[in-house]
Design an enzyme around this catalytic site. Structure first.
Site, PDB file in Angstrom:
ATOM      1  N   SER A   1       0.875  -1.182   0.000  1.00 30.42           N
ATOM      2  CA  SER A   1       0.000   0.000   0.000  1.00 30.42           C
ATOM      3  C   SER A   1       0.910   1.230   0.000  1.00 30.42           C
ATOM      4  CB  SER A   1      -0.881   0.006   1.248  1.00 30.42           C
ATOM      5  OG  SER A   1      -0.071   0.201   2.408  1.00 30.42           O
TER       6      SER A   1
ATOM      7  N   ASP B   1      -0.689  -1.554  -4.166  1.00 35.06           N
ATOM      8  CA  ASP B   1      -2.073  -1.810  -3.758  1.00 35.06           C
ATOM      9  C   ASP B   1      -2.819  -0.477  -3.620  1.00 35.06           C
ATOM     10  OD1 ASP B   1      -4.227  -3.342  -2.857  1.00 35.06           O
ATOM     11  OD2 ASP B   1      -3.563  -3.294  -0.764  1.00 35.06           O
TER      12      ASP B   1
ATOM     13  N   THR C   1      -4.934  -7.914   6.609  1.00 34.15           N
ATOM     14  CA  THR C   1      -5.195  -7.894   8.053  1.00 34.15           C
ATOM     15  C   THR C   1      -4.918  -9.238   8.734  1.00 34.15           C
ATOM     16  OG1 THR C   1      -6.897  -6.253   7.602  1.00 34.15           O
ATOM     17  CG2 THR C   1      -6.943  -7.253   9.771  1.00 34.15           C
TER      18      THR C   1
HETATM   19  P1  13P Z   1      -7.821  -7.407   4.277  1.00 33.45           P
HETATM   20  O1  13P Z   1      -6.913  -6.552   5.100  1.00 33.45           O
HETATM   21  O2  13P Z   1      -9.222  -7.337   4.713  1.00 33.45           O
HETATM   22  O3  13P Z   1      -7.292  -8.808   4.178  1.00 33.45           O
HETATM   23  O4  13P Z   1      -7.811  -6.790   2.801  1.00 33.45           O
HETATM   24  C1  13P Z   1      -6.633  -6.784   2.046  1.00 33.45           C
HETATM   25  C2  13P Z   1      -6.796  -6.059   0.774  1.00 33.45           C
HETATM   26  O5  13P Z   1      -7.825  -6.082   0.155  1.00 33.45           O
HETATM   27  C3  13P Z   1      -5.656  -5.319   0.256  1.00 33.45           C
HETATM   28  O6  13P Z   1      -6.004  -4.473  -0.798  1.00 33.45           O
END
Ligand code: 13P
Length: 287
Positions: A49, A84, A232
């Site tokens: 990210s 991301d 997550t």
């Molecule tokens: P989660 O953190 O809910 O697993 O989502 C990850 C995601 O979609 C990254 O773009």
């Protein structure tokens, strides 16, 4: 060597499995994911990210670390380094830094602007041999400051973006970043089927992979999902394992405070989570 995610996506779509995108935060995260992918002979996508890129001091550091790790750990499975939820500016930074794949998240722009910017990036990525993911509709919840309302994608808009020649498409289908609330209504398979119907062969991306029940994951894959993002869940398993180590007082015993010891249980927990997901997504042995 880093590769574009294009071929991985096409093989996953045709083979009816999904490649996991696991977001990275630091050296331990990256090493755990790469070693697990190699052990399981699975293709893998490392997601970064913009917030995590900044945390790791910048996209150039990330690209250099990942490339060197692939070399020194002798990783032979296909690995894509992917931005991301990229902003327009972030995409260009990652193209320059040596990423092999980017996501341009134009979902918060009016559709005309999303189309215009995505179209330009399709051309740039094609020139560089990189893969491009686009987004229509929004993923609910919050990830590293990117906040989405979680509205389901309009299948006609998905077709417009898919027709631009992107390699993969994230369509909001009721999925949420982070933990799912108790009153979550589940994925909208109706929306997914309608998007699939309109976009044909386009590999679809399911964000918010943390906490989606197994049967929903399998159904989503059967309806054209070829990439599933998990972030997550690795953070939760790392934190729980680290907490257990500290609460047992192990950091106070001998040299238990050594970061290589302190971070070892969290590292192992990430490996276990990634393994579990790769088995569920069906990507094991597909390298
Ligand atoms: P989660 O953190 O809910 O697993 O989502 C990850 C995601 O979609 C990254 O773009």
């Amino acid at each position: 060597m880093l590769v574009s995610a294009k071929e991985m996506m096409e093989k996953a779509r045709d083979g009816k499995y999904a490649v996991g995108q696991f977001n990275i935060n630091n050296l331990e995260w990256t090493k755990a994911i790469l070693m697990t992918a190699q052990e399981l002979q699975s293709p893998v996508i490392l997601g970064v990210s913009e917030g995590a890129g900044k945390y790791m001091t910048g996209f150039k550091t990330v690209a250099a670390m990942v490339s060197a790790m692939i070399d020194e750990l002798k990783i032979t499975v296909p690995v894509a380094l992917h931005l991301d939820h990229g902003t327009y500016e972030g995409c260009y930074k990652c193209i320059e830094a040596g990423f092999s794949s980017i996501m341009f998240d134009g979902s918060h722009y009016p559709i005309e602007e999303n189309i215009e910017k995505t179209k330009e990036l399709v051309r740039v990525c094609a020139e560089k041999g990189m893969s491009l993911e686009a987004e229509v509709g929004s993923i609910g919840g919050e990830e590293d400051g990117v906040i989405g309302k979680g509205e389901c994608a309009d299948p006609d808009e998905c077709k417009m973006i898919a027709d631009l020649g992107v390699d993969m498409l994230a369509a909001g289908i009721g999925n949420i970043h982070g933990k799912y609330p108790a009153n979550w209504e589940g994925l909208s398979f109706e929306t997914l089927a309608a998007v699939k119907e309109k976009t044909g062969d386009m590999p679809l991306v399911l964000h918010g992979g943390t906490g989606i029940p197994e049967d929903m994951i399998k159904k989503a894959i059967s309806l054209g999902v070829a990439k599933i993002n998990v972030n997550t869940e690795c953070q939760l398993s790392f934190a729980a394992a680290t907490r257990k180590y500290v609460e047992a007082g192990k950091d106070l015993q001998g040299k238990g405070f050594d970061p290589r010891k302190l971070l070892a249980p969290g590292f192992a927990a990430i490996c276990d989570t990634v393994k579990e997901k790769m088995e569920l997504f069906g990507s094991v042995g597909k390298a």
